[in-house]
Design a protein around this motif. Structure first.
Motif, PDB file in Angstrom:
ATOM      1  N   THR A  54       0.818  -1.103  -0.105  1.00  0.00           N
ATOM      2  CA  THR A  54      -0.037   0.050   0.095  1.00  0.00           C
ATOM      3  C   THR A  54       0.983   1.089   0.040  1.00  0.00           C
ATOM      4  N   ILE A  55       1.841   1.401   0.820  1.00  0.00           N
ATOM      5  CA  ILE A  55       2.810   2.402   0.733  1.00  0.00           C
ATOM      6  C   ILE A  55       3.494   2.489  -0.585  1.00  0.00           C
ATOM      7  N   ALA A  56       3.984   1.499  -1.026  1.00  0.00           N
ATOM      8  CA  ALA A  56       4.769   1.471  -2.312  1.00  0.00           C
ATOM      9  C   ALA A  56       3.810   2.229  -3.397  1.00  0.00           C
ATOM     10  N   ASP A  57       2.405   1.503  -3.407  1.00  0.00           N
ATOM     11  CA  ASP A  57       1.439   2.110  -4.203  1.00  0.00           C
ATOM     12  C   ASP A  57       1.347   3.723  -4.328  1.00  0.00           C
ATOM     13  N   HIS A  58       1.113   4.084  -2.889  1.00  0.00           N
ATOM     14  CA  HIS A  58       1.089   5.525  -2.729  1.00  0.00           C
ATOM     15  C   HIS A  58       2.047   6.323  -3.468  1.00  0.00           C
ATOM     16  N   ILE A  59       3.570   5.895  -3.097  1.00  0.00           N
ATOM     17  CA  ILE A  59       4.715   6.543  -3.496  1.00  0.00           C
ATOM     18  C   ILE A  59       4.599   6.490  -4.867  1.00  0.00           C
ATOM     19  N   LEU A  60       4.660   5.386  -5.462  1.00  0.00           N
ATOM     20  CA  LEU A  60       4.507   5.278  -7.185  1.00  0.00           C
ATOM     21  C   LEU A  60       3.388   6.084  -7.878  1.00  0.00           C
ATOM     22  N   SER A  61       2.291   6.455  -7.202  1.00  0.00           N
ATOM     23  CA  SER A  61       1.143   7.300  -7.876  1.00  0.00           C
ATOM     24  C   SER A  61       1.273   8.596  -7.458  1.00  0.00           C
ATOM     25  N   SER A  62       2.117   9.180  -6.428  1.00  0.00           N
ATOM     26  CA  SER A  62       2.398  10.296  -6.155  1.00  0.00           C
ATOM     27  C   SER A  62       3.265  11.418  -7.157  1.00  0.00           C
ATOM     28  N   THR A  63       2.861  12.580  -6.944  1.00  0.00           N
ATOM     29  CA  THR A  63       3.622  13.717  -7.831  1.00  0.00           C
ATOM     30  C   THR A  63       4.678  14.232  -6.693  1.00  0.00           C
ATOM     31  N   GLY A  64       4.599  13.807  -5.435  1.00  0.00           N
ATOM     32  CA  GLY A  64       5.314  14.632  -4.491  1.00  0.00           C
ATOM     33  C   GLY A  64       6.724  13.594  -4.199  1.00  0.00           C
ATOM     34  N   ILE A  65       7.222  13.824  -2.924  1.00  0.00           N
ATOM     35  CA  ILE A  65       8.395  13.352  -2.678  1.00  0.00           C
ATOM     36  C   ILE A  65       8.106  12.464  -1.466  1.00  0.00           C
ATOM     37  N   VAL A  66       9.021  11.643  -0.941  1.00  0.00           N
ATOM     38  CA  VAL A  66       8.838  11.108   0.385  1.00  0.00           C
ATOM     39  C   VAL A  66       9.792  11.743   1.557  1.00  0.00           C
ATOM     40  N   VAL A  67       9.155  12.613   2.352  1.00  0.00           N
ATOM     41  CA  VAL A  67       9.662  13.213   3.373  1.00  0.00           C
ATOM     42  C   VAL A  67       9.561  12.082   4.949  1.00  0.00           C
ATOM     43  N   VAL A  68      10.815  11.926   5.186  1.00  0.00           N
ATOM     44  CA  VAL A  68      11.068  11.136   6.208  1.00  0.00           C
ATOM     45  C   VAL A  68      11.582  11.728   7.371  1.00  0.00           C
ATOM     46  N   CYS A  69      10.688  11.390   8.632  1.00  0.00           N
ATOM     47  CA  CYS A  69      10.693  12.055  10.004  1.00  0.00           C
ATOM     48  C   CYS A  69      11.027  11.087  10.972  1.00  0.00           C
ATOM     49  N   GLY A  70      11.791  11.594  12.101  1.00  0.00           N
ATOM     50  CA  GLY A  70      12.011  11.071  13.154  1.00  0.00           C
ATOM     51  C   GLY A  70      12.795  11.742  13.947  1.00  0.00           C
ATOM     52  N   ILE A  71      13.015  11.205  15.492  1.00  0.00           N
ATOM     53  CA  ILE A  71      13.682  11.843  16.548  1.00  0.00           C
ATOM     54  C   ILE A  71      14.752  11.010  17.163  1.00  0.00           C
ATOM     55  N   GLY A  72      15.771  11.534  17.443  1.00  0.00           N
ATOM     56  CA  GLY A  72      16.981  10.619  17.976  1.00  0.00           C
ATOM     57  C   GLY A  72      17.289   9.610  17.228  1.00  0.00           C
ATOM     58  N   LYS A  73      17.664   8.300  17.634  1.00  0.00           N
ATOM     59  CA  LYS A  73      18.190   7.110  16.737  1.00  0.00           C
ATOM     60  C   LYS A  73      17.340   7.147  15.413  1.00  0.00           C
ATOM     61  N   SER A  74      16.037   7.169  15.671  1.00  0.00           N
ATOM     62  CA  SER A  74      15.011   6.981  14.546  1.00  0.00           C
ATOM     63  C   SER A  74      15.276   8.045  13.300  1.00  0.00           C
ATOM     64  N   ARG A  75      15.704   9.324  13.880  1.00  0.00           N
ATOM     65  CA  ARG A  75      16.178  10.289  12.804  1.00  0.00           C
ATOM     66  C   ARG A  75      17.582   9.984  12.145  1.00  0.00           C
ATOM     67  N   LEU A  76      18.128   9.217  12.553  1.00  0.00           N
ATOM     68  CA  LEU A  76      19.456   8.630  12.160  1.00  0.00           C
ATOM     69  C   LEU A  76      19.094   7.606  11.079  1.00  0.00           C
ATOM     70  N   VAL A  77      18.343   6.739  11.586  1.00  0.00           N
ATOM     71  CA  VAL A  77      17.737   5.584  10.524  1.00  0.00           C
ATOM     72  C   VAL A  77      17.320   6.353   9.505  1.00  0.00           C
ATOM     73  N   GLY A  78      16.204   7.232   9.553  1.00  0.00           N
ATOM     74  CA  GLY A  78      15.413   7.810   8.648  1.00  0.00           C
ATOM     75  C   GLY A  78      16.442   8.523   7.670  1.00  0.00           C
ATOM     76  N   GLU A  79      17.370   9.019   8.140  1.00  0.00           N
ATOM     77  CA  GLU A  79      18.506   9.879   7.287  1.00  0.00           C
ATOM     78  C   GLU A  79      19.161   8.707   6.288  1.00  0.00           C
ATOM     79  N   LYS A  80      19.211   7.452   6.976  1.00  0.00           N
ATOM     80  CA  LYS A  80      19.789   6.439   5.770  1.00  0.00           C
ATOM     81  C   LYS A  80      18.800   6.016   4.964  1.00  0.00           C
ATOM     82  N   ILE A  81      17.203   5.837   5.313  1.00  0.00           N
ATOM     83  CA  ILE A  81      16.247   5.352   4.358  1.00  0.00           C
ATOM     84  C   ILE A  81      16.078   6.422   3.273  1.00  0.00           C
ATOM     85  N   SER A  82      16.193   7.731   3.745  1.00  0.00           N
ATOM     86  CA  SER A  82      15.864   8.737   2.738  1.00  0.00           C
ATOM     87  C   SER A  82      16.901   8.609   1.660  1.00  0.00           C
TER      88      SER A  82
END
Length: 343
Positions: A54-82
């Motif tokens: 479902t997430i992949a379908d939303h991203i593929l059909s979107s005209t926007g970008i993926v905005v990755v958000c997190g705090i602390g260690k989650s932010r660091l993981v988010g930077e890698k994912i982004s």
């Protein structure tokens, strides 16, 4: 004996160095940590469900970008994912929730996909960000270890990694959970890459520097196209040929001598002409350039790799090679110097 150092007027113990007798137990502990994390990944693989589709379908059909958000260690993981998303064909940025609540929310546009990461799902700043961004037409995806958390309930779709036992002996340091999130992010990025039909050439375009990009680059990516090189006939007077080289938009000091059917019959190199003059040679500027050109030893396809070009330069000990297209028509020149910089 345990030593100590003084910091802020407090005695702090120094850990003992590992002795030979303890090395075996330490090694076994390291192996146990790695096995625990490996087992967690296996558990995560079994938890994957249709929500990632479902997430992949939303991203593929979107005209926007993926905005990755997190705090602390989650932010660091988010930077890698982004970063992985962006490098594999899915435009993405990271957004610090605290900064977003103080003006950076303006980075988000309608049509974007928000990927909010929190193991507990109760990170206050992240939940406040989700509530604020709801004023825009965006899709919110949550990656969390708790499907019943506040973050999960605020999201449109949830990637539930489940409760993970951290590898830390205290059970506190985010380790296993962060590794699981990174793995889920890799999986999302790579299925998007595959569904987009992202090719090796696309990868090279996004990685123009570094060994990965250089391995995938082709001759056409670094050649000097004919549009930047004077193209003249073999009977052109030397004077006009030299003048065209001086007036070219890119003064490369060379000209391609092209005959019938756009075939390269020679290369005029200004440096070679200059060496003749330095040795006292008398040149007749009315001579046709074919009397002073260097005949090409070989040509190379625009589709050839830089490694193949480097091998060709070594084999023939030459400085310039004409580049041809699929119809054997010359479309540019590639130099040894340009290839050596990248290979």
């Amino acid at each position: 004996m345990i030593g100590c150092i003084r910091k802020d007027n407090e005695q702090m113990p120094l850990a003992r160095l590992i002795g030979d007798a303890e090395q075996f137990s330490v090694i076994e502990r390291v192996r146990a940590i790695i096995r625990q994390e490996a087992a967690a990944l296996e558990t995560l693989a079994n938890r994957v469900d249709e929500h990632i589709c479902t997430i992949a379908d939303h991203i593929l059909s979107s005209t926007g970008i993926v905005v990755v958000c997190g705090i602390g260690k989650s932010r660091l993981v988010g930077e890698k994912i982004s970063a992985t998303l962006a490098s594999t064909g899915t435009p993405s940025i990271t957004l610090d929730p605290v900064d977003a609540l103080h003006g950076d929310l303006g980075r988000v546009r309608p049509g974007d996909i928000i990927l909010a990461i929190s193991n507990s799902g109760e990170t206050a700043e992240l939940i406040q960000l989700i509530r604020s961004v709801r004023r825009l037409s965006v899709v919110v995806a949550a990656m969390t270890g708790s499907a019943t958390s506040s973050l999960a309930q605020a999201a449109d779709v949830v990637l539930d990694i489940g409760q993970m036992q951290e590898a830390c002996a205290l059970g506190l340091a985010p380790t296993t959970s962060m590794m699981a999130m990174a793995a889920m992010g890799d999986a999302l990025a790579l299925i998007l890459q595959e569904r987009r039909g992202f090719t090796r050439q696309d990868f090279a375009r996004l990685h123009p520097s570094g060994s990965l990009g250089h391995q995938l680059m082709r001759v056409r990516d670094v050649m000097c196209p004919l549009g930047s090189i004077p193209v003249i006939g073999p009977d052109t007077p030397l004077s006009l040929a030299l003048l065209s080289m001086c007036c070219a938009s890119r003064k490369l000091g060379v000209a391609a001598i092209v005959g019938e059917q756009c075939k390269v019959v020679g290369i005029l190199i200004g440096e070679s002409i200059g060496r003749l003059v330095e040795r006292g040679a008398t040149l007749d500027l009315n001579d046709p350039v074919k009397q002073h050109m260097q005949q090409p030893h070989t040509t190379i396809s625009e589709h050839a790799s830089l490694g193949q070009a480097a091998q060709l330069f070594r084999q023939h000990e030459i400085e310039l090679v004409p580049v041809h297209d699929d119809q054997e028509r010359v479309i540019g020149l590639i130099s040894r110097q340009n290839v050596q910089k990248l290979v």
